[in-house]
Write an enzyme that holds these catalytic residues in place. Structure first.
Site, PDB file in Angstrom:
ATOM      1  N   ASP A  77      26.955  46.247  35.512  1.00  0.00           N
ATOM      2  CA  ASP A  77      26.285  45.354  36.480  1.00  0.00           C
ATOM      3  C   ASP A  77      25.356  44.941  35.411  1.00  0.00           C
ATOM      4  O   ASP A  77      24.903  43.532  35.714  1.00  0.00           O
ATOM      5  CB  ASP A  77      25.851  45.760  37.613  1.00  0.00           C
ATOM      6  CG  ASP A  77      26.917  45.918  38.675  1.00  0.00           C
ATOM      7  OD1 ASP A  77      27.980  45.345  38.550  1.00  0.00           O
ATOM      8  OD2 ASP A  77      26.712  46.424  39.841  1.00  0.00           O
ATOM      9  N   GLU A 131      37.570  46.152  42.267  1.00  0.00           N
ATOM     10  CA  GLU A 131      36.947  45.342  41.406  1.00  0.00           C
ATOM     11  C   GLU A 131      36.278  46.548  40.227  1.00  0.00           C
ATOM     12  O   GLU A 131      36.347  46.385  39.133  1.00  0.00           O
ATOM     13  CB  GLU A 131      35.756  44.706  41.944  1.00  0.00           C
ATOM     14  CG  GLU A 131      34.957  43.878  40.896  1.00  0.00           C
ATOM     15  CD  GLU A 131      33.654  43.330  41.884  1.00  0.00           C
ATOM     16  OE1 GLU A 131      33.224  42.373  41.245  1.00  0.00           O
ATOM     17  OE2 GLU A 131      33.325  43.966  42.832  1.00  0.00           O
ATOM     18  N   HIS A 132      35.489  47.436  40.878  1.00  0.00           N
ATOM     19  CA  HIS A 132      34.957  48.465  39.994  1.00  0.00           C
ATOM     20  C   HIS A 132      35.722  49.824  40.428  1.00  0.00           C
ATOM     21  O   HIS A 132      35.714  50.143  41.432  1.00  0.00           O
ATOM     22  CB  HIS A 132      33.371  48.697  40.304  1.00  0.00           C
ATOM     23  CG  HIS A 132      32.736  47.709  40.074  1.00  0.00           C
ATOM     24  ND1 HIS A 132      32.528  46.615  41.250  1.00  0.00           N
ATOM     25  CD2 HIS A 132      32.193  46.812  39.047  1.00  0.00           C
ATOM     26  CE1 HIS A 132      31.722  45.491  40.802  1.00  0.00           C
ATOM     27  NE2 HIS A 132      31.486  45.707  39.224  1.00  0.00           N
ATOM     28  N   GLN A 178      26.515  49.913  45.164  1.00  0.00           N
ATOM     29  CA  GLN A 178      27.231  48.749  45.475  1.00  0.00           C
ATOM     30  C   GLN A 178      26.985  48.135  46.569  1.00  0.00           C
ATOM     31  O   GLN A 178      26.952  46.931  46.711  1.00  0.00           O
ATOM     32  CB  GLN A 178      28.683  49.056  45.003  1.00  0.00           C
ATOM     33  CG  GLN A 178      28.948  49.049  43.621  1.00  0.00           C
ATOM     34  CD  GLN A 178      28.513  47.730  42.439  1.00  0.00           C
ATOM     35  OE1 GLN A 178      27.677  47.838  41.760  1.00  0.00           O
ATOM     36  NE2 GLN A 178      29.223  46.682  42.891  1.00  0.00           N
ATOM     37  N   HIS A 225      24.509  45.422  47.788  1.00  0.00           N
ATOM     38  CA  HIS A 225      24.762  44.198  47.274  1.00  0.00           C
ATOM     39  C   HIS A 225      25.008  42.976  48.573  1.00  0.00           C
ATOM     40  O   HIS A 225      24.483  41.935  48.493  1.00  0.00           O
ATOM     41  CB  HIS A 225      26.062  43.758  46.670  1.00  0.00           C
ATOM     42  CG  HIS A 225      25.881  44.159  45.124  1.00  0.00           C
ATOM     43  ND1 HIS A 225      25.110  43.197  44.377  1.00  0.00           N
ATOM     44  CD2 HIS A 225      26.506  45.022  44.240  1.00  0.00           C
ATOM     45  CE1 HIS A 225      25.058  43.632  42.925  1.00  0.00           C
ATOM     46  NE2 HIS A 225      25.907  44.650  42.788  1.00  0.00           N
ATOM     47  N   HIS A 253      66.813  12.225  26.067  1.00  0.00           N
ATOM     48  CA  HIS A 253      66.580  13.487  25.061  1.00  0.00           C
ATOM     49  C   HIS A 253      67.794  13.684  23.925  1.00  0.00           C
ATOM     50  O   HIS A 253      67.235  13.992  22.655  1.00  0.00           O
ATOM     51  CB  HIS A 253      66.437  14.751  26.129  1.00  0.00           C
ATOM     52  CG  HIS A 253      65.330  15.206  26.936  1.00  0.00           C
ATOM     53  ND1 HIS A 253      65.207  14.138  27.827  1.00  0.00           N
ATOM     54  CD2 HIS A 253      64.495  15.901  26.938  1.00  0.00           C
ATOM     55  CE1 HIS A 253      64.016  14.648  28.533  1.00  0.00           C
ATOM     56  NE2 HIS A 253      63.576  15.802  28.004  1.00  0.00           N
TER      57      HIS A 253
END
Length: 433
Positions: free
Chosen positions: A355, A321-322, A253, A256, A414
């Protein structure tokens, strides 16, 4: 904020060198200017920004049918087969999710009928990042679920310098129209529309800090899927964890982006120290160490927790996230976790499978957003809209309390609207009709 009692049971082996929460940079003013210019000048602004940011002159933004087919034809057979495998897996999972979303019709009281419909969003925009590498999975994740949801039109935007294979990915995933425009200017174009690019109802897809800020600024005029920051992976592990495997997954990761957050949360100090050493060892021969190394140095984290409860509490605080689970009974541990984007249960479940191609979506909440939201899914492209209808029995049941509540609130209009249905002659006489 993390409970101080939990914090006291956690020891840092490696702390991040910087804060991902405050490292977004001063992009707000730049993005505001880009959006204003695109709103005012349309395609002309897009051309100017393509020259300024992408160093490319773009005459026609839309990719033609012939260009789309040429991009597909240029794929080598194995790449095309792998892309179509990923598309089918994502489509199959999205279809299974869609099947769980059903219309509703109930008679809540005699004569009072309530329900909802599941309605696809008409036109959606998919931002497809260019990035350092041709990420062929990116268009699959944002476009395929939109088609499964039944959206009328999917507009895809990608940077003009993006790899040709990305155009092929957009085409194979089902994009109705594809445009060569990237960055904050693409988000502005999809939000406001230009001479070439139609305005959409909701924008999907991750991007850099400028794209993220642009999505934040146009939200309200259009919907957005989420504000996605740099990628994240954390591993929760007990003494059964393997330092080599954990290091491989963290660095997978980390390559990235130099701002990727990676970390290990463990109850075993020996594993923590072994993983720290193993990450450094693997960086020495990792071809992408120029990216993964700074990410590890600046945002990498390893903590040792006194017990499993502290480990789970700290993981829920991070809301990664993961989130990979490497414990003796991974399913039991997973059942006790609450905050994450997507969960990877057991050593065999690598983030890279999601992914790329296993079927779950890789567009997920970051920066702690997993505390309140999940990731992109087919439901993100759908609206659940309620409806109601009444006969005389339903009116008799709901009108009296509605009349009384309206009167107590001082809302005479109303009260009249409620009373008209219950006793029309009486109300019309009262208001002089």
């Amino acid at each position: 904020m993390l409970d101080p009692a939990i914090q006291a049971r956690i020891t840092s082996i490696k702390a991040p060198g910087r804060s991902a929460l405050t490292d977004n940079g001063p992009v707000e003013a730049t993005v505001k200017q880009v959006i204003d210019e695109v709103r005012k000048r349309g395609d002309a602004a897009l051309r100017d920004y393509s020259r300024e940011f992408d160093k490319i002159d773009v005459e026609h933004f839309e990719v033609t049918a012939a260009e789309r087919q040429a991009a597909v034809d240029a794929l080598d057979p194995q790449t095309r087969a792998d892309t179509e495998f990923a598309i089918e897996r994502v489509r199959a999972f999205a279809e299974a999710q869609r099947a769980t979303l059903l219309p509703l019709e109930i008679e809540a009281l005699p004569g009072l009928h309530l329900g909802h419909r599941i309605i696809p969003i008409a036109r959606v925009g998919a931002y497809v990042p260019g990035g350092r590498y041709p990420l062929l999975s990116a268009p699959v994740m944002t476009i395929v679920p939109a088609k499964v949801a039944g959206c009328d039109e999917v507009i895809a935007c990608l940077p003009p310098g993006a790899h040709q294979a990305m155009i092929a990915g957009c085409h194979l995933s089902g994009a109705d129209r594809i445009f060569r425009v990237g960055g904050a200017q693409a988000i502005a174009a999809m939000a406001y529309g230009t001479e070439s690019i139609p305005a959409v109802d909701k924008i999907f897809g991750p991007g850099n800090a400028f794209v993220n800020e642009a999505k934040r600024q146009v939200f309200g005029l259009v919907g957005i899927d989420q504000l996605a920051g740099p990628s994240e992976i954390f591993v929760v592990a007990d003494e059964t964890g393997d330092a080599v495997t954990i290091a491989v997954d963290l660095l997978a990761q980390a390559e990235h982006d130099v701002r990727t957050r990676v970390g290990l949360i463990t109850t075993d100090r020996a594993l923590a120290e072994a993983t720290l050493a193993e990450v450094e060892r693997q960086l020495a021969n990792l071809p992408t160490a120029n990216v993964a190394g700074p990410a590890w140095r600046d945002y990498g984290e390893i903590v040792v927790c006194d017990d499993e409860a502290a480990m789970l509490a700290y993981s829920d605080f991070i809301a990664a996230e993961h989130l990979q689970v490497h414990t003796r009974d991974a399913h039991a541990t997973a059942a006790r976790l609450r905050n994450y984007g997507s969960l990877f249960i057991g050593v065999s479940a690598s983030v890279v499978y999601s992914d790329k191609c296993c079927g779950t979506n890789h567009t997920l909440p970051t920066m702690g957003a997993g505390r309140y939201t999940g990731g992109l899914w087919v439901g993100s492209y759908l609206k659940t809209c309620t409806h109601q209808w009444l006969d005389d029995r339903g009116i008799a049941a709901v009108a009296p309390p509605a009349i009384r509540q309206s009167a107590s609130e001082g809302l005479e209009g109303h009260r009249r609207a409620a009373a008209l249905r219950l006793s029309p002659k009486q109300l019309l006489a009262e208001i002089g009709v």
